[in-house]
Scaffold this motif. Structure first.
Motif, short mmCIF file in Angstrom:
data_model
loop_
_atom_site.label_atom_id
_atom_site.label_comp_id
_atom_site.label_asym_id
_atom_site.label_seq_id
_atom_site.Cartn_x
_atom_site.Cartn_y
_atom_site.Cartn_z
N THR A 1 0.84 -1.21 0.00
CA THR A 1 0.00 0.00 0.00
C THR A 1 0.88 1.27 0.00
OG1 THR A 1 -0.17 0.02 2.41
CG2 THR A 1 -1.89 -1.18 1.22
N ASP B 1 -8.28 -2.66 16.32
CA ASP B 1 -9.74 -2.70 16.44
C ASP B 1 -10.41 -2.19 15.17
OD1 ASP B 1 -9.40 -3.71 18.96
OD2 ASP B 1 -9.55 -1.77 19.96
N ILE B 2 -9.90 -1.09 14.65
CA ILE B 2 -10.47 -0.51 13.41
C ILE B 2 -10.26 -1.47 12.25
CG2 ILE B 2 -10.25 1.40 11.74
CD1 ILE B 2 -9.25 3.10 14.14
N ARG B 3 -9.04 -2.03 12.15
CA ARG B 3 -8.74 -2.92 11.03
C ARG B 3 -9.65 -4.17 11.07
NH1 ARG B 3 -8.55 -4.41 6.48
NH2 ARG B 3 -7.13 -6.03 5.78
N ARG C 1 -12.66 -4.39 12.36
CA ARG C 1 -14.03 -4.00 11.96
C ARG C 1 -14.12 -3.87 10.44
NH1 ARG C 1 -14.16 -0.88 16.63
NH2 ARG C 1 -13.61 1.03 15.57
N ARG C 2 -13.09 -3.24 9.83
CA ARG C 2 -13.11 -3.05 8.37
C ARG C 2 -13.06 -4.39 7.65
NH1 ARG C 2 -9.40 1.82 7.76
NH2 ARG C 2 -10.80 3.50 8.34
N LEU C 3 -12.22 -5.30 8.19
CA LEU C 3 -12.05 -6.60 7.53
C LEU C 3 -13.35 -7.40 7.60
CD1 LEU C 3 -9.89 -8.44 6.18
CD2 LEU C 3 -9.38 -9.35 8.45
N ASP D 1 -16.37 -6.16 7.79
CA ASP D 1 -17.47 -5.46 7.10
C ASP D 1 -17.91 -6.18 5.83
OD1 ASP D 1 -18.64 -3.31 8.16
OD2 ASP D 1 -17.81 -1.86 6.71
N LYS E 1 -18.70 -9.18 5.28
CA LYS E 1 -18.35 -10.61 5.14
C LYS E 1 -19.51 -11.48 5.65
CE LYS E 1 -13.89 -10.40 3.87
NZ LYS E 1 -13.12 -9.39 4.51
N GLN F 1 -17.05 -13.46 9.70
CA GLN F 1 -17.03 -12.42 10.73
C GLN F 1 -16.70 -13.02 12.09
OE1 GLN F 1 -20.72 -10.23 10.68
NE2 GLN F 1 -19.99 -8.89 9.04
N HIS G 1 -9.15 -11.93 16.59
CA HIS G 1 -8.91 -10.64 17.23
C HIS G 1 -8.86 -10.82 18.75
CE1 HIS G 1 -10.82 -6.66 18.52
NE2 HIS G 1 -9.68 -6.30 17.97
#
Ligand code: SAM
Length: 355
Positions: free
Chosen positions: A103, A303-305, A307-309, A311, A313, A318, A325
């Motif tokens: 990235t 935590d953010i990553r 949640r995004r991953l 999302d 699914k 999930q 996590h």
């Protein structure tokens, strides 16, 4: 105890030379070229003997990739830069961190991938999983090319052999592996008193030292002080120093007796982070942490990553992301026992995650 060829070999050595140091016992049990654990097993993963953080969640490696990219950018973006991993196992951490590194395209282009791996069977796995990264393999960190270095090692230090000492009324004595009256392996205490300076802990205490980790910390510390770079170590262990026998054996995801079935179980011991950091600092590097794995990954945005991953699914995926996590962060699982220590050299900027 079933009489494996390695057990017969160890009995022969003990009969010929006397009891072995725990360090020599671990080294033979893990690395005997024919019967050692790493010669005969594919240890990492659900089908192996134990599961590591990168095998639990892809987020682990991704966050480390971003940690490296951030450090690289803030330390002058050297190009090329050596990216080395010690003990890459199945190559999962490296795969995930390279995906995250992509990235930041200039960072990914600058990376030259080097793997330090002593196991021939794991090298064969890494040849498949890391084919696109065109890595160069090494038997030891000593042969890594010179230049700016970014190094990662997850659950590598715990596999390096330890020595053990026991405090008796007259001072410290080395613990060894000998034979009992039934010809079975047993711990014995060397009658000779150790003259080196060891702490004044109560009688009955066990003290562990890991000579190979000290040498690694010293060599890396020297190197980082002279050349640019950073090294990140994640492992289970203690801080500050504490007495205790932490030698452990694991086979098929179950703990077992370290002297039972040598060569058939993985042998490790907890990492003394204070000792490791002090050896690197004495050689000129800066040591950061250790901080708990939970604190480090939270600071890096796990935590953010997660949640995004998760999302969008399916519910089953999930649930898998959520359970991975939890396993990485939970105090009763890997969150606290696992710790993270970074080494940097010269006037490098402070690495993320160690505030
Ligand atoms: C517990 S596994 C960890 C694998 C991987 N880092 C992970 O997190 O899944 C230990 C790794 O270190 C390697 N290893 C252990 N001792 C080593 C040594 N002295 N030299 C080189 N590699 C070693 C093993 O072969 C294996 O790849």
């Amino acid at each position: 105890m079933s009489a494996t060829p390695l057990l017969e070999h160890l009995r022969g050595l003990i009969r010929a030379d006397g009891p072995l140091t725990v360090e020599r016992y671990m080294d033979i049990a893990l690395w005997h070229p024919q019967w050692g654990y790493y010669a005969t097993h594919s240890p990492v993963g659900a089908h192996g003997d134990f599961v590591t953080a990168p095998e639990i969640s892809q987020i682990f490696g991704e966050l480390i990739g971003l940690w490296l990219a951030d450090f690289w950018q803030r330390s002058g973006a050297p190009d090329p830069v050596i990216l080395a991993e010690l003990g890459p196992g199945n190559g999962t951490l490296m795969t995930d961190l390279l995906r995250a590194a992509a990235t930041v395209p200039a960072f990914r282009r600058a990376l030259r991938v080097h793997l330090v791996e002593a196991s021939a069977s794991l090298r064969a796995v890494q040849t498949r999983t890391l084919h696109d990264a065109a890595p160069t393999w090494h038997d030891s960190p000593a042969t890594l090319p010179s230049g700016p270095l970014l190094l990662v090692a997850n659950e590598f230090l715990d596999a390096l052999p330890i020595r053990q000492f026991e405090r008796q009324a007259d001072g410290w004595h080395e613990r060894r592996v000998g034979l009992d009256v039934k010809n079975e392996l047993t711990f014995v205490v060397d009658p000779a008193r150790i003259t080196e300076n060891l702490p004044d802990w109560p009688v009955g205490s066990v003290l562990e030292r890991r000579p190979a980790a000290r040498t690694l910390a010293r060599d890396l510390g020297r190197r980082l002080a002279l050349q640019r770079g950073a090294a990140l170590f994640i492992d289970y262990g203690y801080f500050p120093p504490a007495p205790g026998d932490t030698l452990q054996a694991v086979a098929r995801h179950e703990r077992c007796d370290p002297l039972r079935s040598p060569g058939a179980a993985d042998l490790t011991a907890h990492v003394d982070f204070a000792d490791f950091g002090a050896a690197a600092t004495a050689a000129g590097a800066h040591a950061w942490g250790p901080v708990s794995q939970a604190r480090f990954l939270k600071a890096l945005g796990i935590d953010i990553r997660a949640r995004r991953l998760a999302d969008g699914k399916a519910a089953q995926q999930q649930a898998q992301i959520e359970s991975g996590h939890r396993r990485l962060l939970d105090e009763t699982q890997m969150g606290t026992l696992f710790k993270v220590l970074a080494l940097t050299g010269g006037d490098a900027p402070p690495p993320a995650g160690f505030d």
